[in-house]
Design an enzyme around this catalytic site. Sequence first.
Site, mmCIF file in Angstrom:
data_model
loop_
_atom_site.group_PDB
_atom_site.id
_atom_site.type_symbol
_atom_site.label_atom_id
_atom_site.label_comp_id
_atom_site.label_asym_id
_atom_site.label_seq_id
_atom_site.Cartn_x
_atom_site.Cartn_y
_atom_site.Cartn_z
ATOM 1 N N LYS A 218 -13.959 25.323 -27.955
ATOM 2 C CA LYS A 218 -14.080 26.477 -27.043
ATOM 3 C C LYS A 218 -13.150 27.605 -27.454
ATOM 4 C CE LYS A 218 -16.376 24.854 -23.001
ATOM 5 N NZ LYS A 218 -16.415 24.694 -21.551
ATOM 6 N N LYS B 89 -24.819 18.551 -30.642
ATOM 7 C CA LYS B 89 -25.114 18.201 -29.249
ATOM 8 C C LYS B 89 -26.045 19.242 -28.608
ATOM 9 C CE LYS B 89 -22.106 19.125 -25.989
ATOM 10 N NZ LYS B 89 -21.004 19.198 -25.018
ATOM 11 N N LYS C 27 -26.605 24.298 -23.580
ATOM 12 C CA LYS C 27 -27.306 25.508 -23.126
ATOM 13 C C LYS C 27 -26.689 26.771 -23.722
ATOM 14 C CE LYS C 27 -24.919 24.487 -19.100
ATOM 15 N NZ LYS C 27 -25.106 23.543 -18.057
HETATM 16 P P1 TYM Z 1 -20.251 19.466 -18.322
HETATM 17 O O1 TYM Z 1 -20.494 20.309 -17.128
HETATM 18 O O2 TYM Z 1 -20.143 20.128 -19.654
HETATM 19 O O3 TYM Z 1 -21.382 18.372 -18.443
HETATM 20 C C1 TYM Z 1 -21.765 17.568 -17.326
HETATM 21 C C2 TYM Z 1 -22.136 16.181 -17.823
HETATM 22 O O4 TYM Z 1 -23.197 16.246 -18.769
HETATM 23 C C3 TYM Z 1 -22.840 15.498 -19.935
HETATM 24 N N1 TYM Z 1 -23.484 16.140 -21.103
HETATM 25 C C4 TYM Z 1 -24.261 15.483 -21.973
HETATM 26 N N2 TYM Z 1 -24.637 14.200 -22.026
HETATM 27 C C5 TYM Z 1 -25.468 13.840 -23.040
HETATM 28 N N3 TYM Z 1 -25.918 14.706 -23.987
HETATM 29 C C6 TYM Z 1 -25.556 16.006 -23.973
HETATM 30 N N4 TYM Z 1 -26.019 16.847 -24.894
HETATM 31 C C7 TYM Z 1 -24.680 16.445 -22.923
HETATM 32 N N5 TYM Z 1 -24.134 17.645 -22.604
HETATM 33 C C8 TYM Z 1 -23.399 17.435 -21.488
HETATM 34 C C9 TYM Z 1 -21.324 15.578 -19.986
HETATM 35 O O5 TYM Z 1 -20.797 14.520 -20.758
HETATM 36 C C10 TYM Z 1 -20.952 15.480 -18.529
HETATM 37 O O6 TYM Z 1 -20.914 14.121 -18.119
HETATM 38 N N6 TYM Z 1 -15.377 18.548 -17.855
HETATM 39 C C11 TYM Z 1 -16.707 18.163 -17.419
HETATM 40 C C12 TYM Z 1 -16.872 18.313 -15.912
HETATM 41 C C13 TYM Z 1 -15.852 17.561 -15.141
HETATM 42 C C14 TYM Z 1 -15.778 16.167 -14.951
HETATM 43 C C15 TYM Z 1 -14.638 15.949 -14.111
HETATM 44 C C16 TYM Z 1 -16.550 15.098 -15.392
HETATM 45 C C17 TYM Z 1 -14.822 18.139 -14.449
HETATM 46 N N7 TYM Z 1 -14.092 17.170 -13.849
HETATM 47 C C18 TYM Z 1 -14.271 14.677 -13.720
HETATM 48 C C19 TYM Z 1 -16.170 13.820 -14.991
HETATM 49 C C20 TYM Z 1 -15.053 13.615 -14.172
HETATM 50 C C21 TYM Z 1 -17.715 19.065 -18.066
HETATM 51 O O7 TYM Z 1 -17.432 20.157 -18.451
HETATM 52 O O8 TYM Z 1 -18.972 18.541 -18.085
#
Ligand code: TYM
Length: 340
Positions: free
Chosen positions: A121, A203, A206
Amino acid sequence: MENTTPAKKQIVFSAIQPSGSITLGNYLGAVKNWVKMQDNPEYNCIYALADLHTITVRQDPAQFRKNIIDMYASIMACGIDVEKAPFFIQSHNPDHAVMAWILDCYTQFGELSRMTQFKDKSAKHADNINAGLFTYPSLMAGDILLYQADKVPVGSDQMQHLELTRDIANRFNGIYGNVFKIPEGFIPKDGARVMSLQNPTAKMSKSDENANSFILLSDDDNVIMKKFKRAITDSEAKVRYAEGKDGINNLMSIYSAVTGLSYEQIEHDFDGKGYGDFKTAVGEAVVAELSPIRKRYQEYVSDKKYIEECYTKSVEFVQRFSHRTVEKAMKKIGYILPKH
Ligand code: TYM
């Protein structure tokens, strides 16, 4: 709400950022499991919209507000039922900010510097490498530890943050005794890392410039079919899971996650058929899964009052648990708490 005895069941916590529409990656990697776990009597689940995390990247206020509501409605449309699993908006519970600050002071600069998401990022937003982007993992650690979570259903890209959460919790417990439960990641067998349809070594995300590389829950049926038909494959023309066949492996993993079919079964079913047939089948399976969600989303998003009720009662419910953990941690550190 039903889950008033969280101590007896395993606690599940997870969150997603309101950064626009949900991708097929978000859905298969995380949200589909959230719904399954919410319906499993072994678990008490708590879910959040991680909107504090989102401002590590600059947001346009009007668009941000819209994304929060849209994302909340989308997650409900995926099947989250706040009567079974509270689903709250992170910024509504100030305990998250307090816990993040506390944990910042128990997290090392070197640990945060090694986070691949920070490296990615900060390369992407080189003009705004703010302190929040750097300390993001301790905010995330706080989210999880506040609820004494046993399991955290996430895609594999979040595993590094989860490992750090465990390290921070162990460090804190090592100093003060048993304050935090040590959580475990919960990764789906298929769909843990859904790859880009145009570059299957990256990966699905979006933020990709090429809209053909990702599927959004908001894409209509024709768009989904077109995107799958354009997906990158290879020249072997044989549907089988093997090294070097990243495009086909990705499609097989998506198909398997959606239909529940094993790779052996998929290989058998498509033996002698071309990639065209396979891509059509994957597209149709994804359409069958996402199309009812899209319809439910339309209903939820137009009922702002109901959404408001859901997030309000969810945050009221979860604060009992998060307050308890914050107070426990603060007392251990030596803080004096007000009488109540
Ligand atoms: P975020 O918002 O980027 O993504 C949400 C969830 O989607 C999963 N994910 C994927 N899984 C499989 N293939 C992909 N291409 C893919 N892209 C995204 C992510 O692994 C995630 O589970 N930091 C986290 C949000 C968060 C969080 C937490 C998660 C904040 N606090 C506490 C768990 C526990 C995030 O940015 O996810």
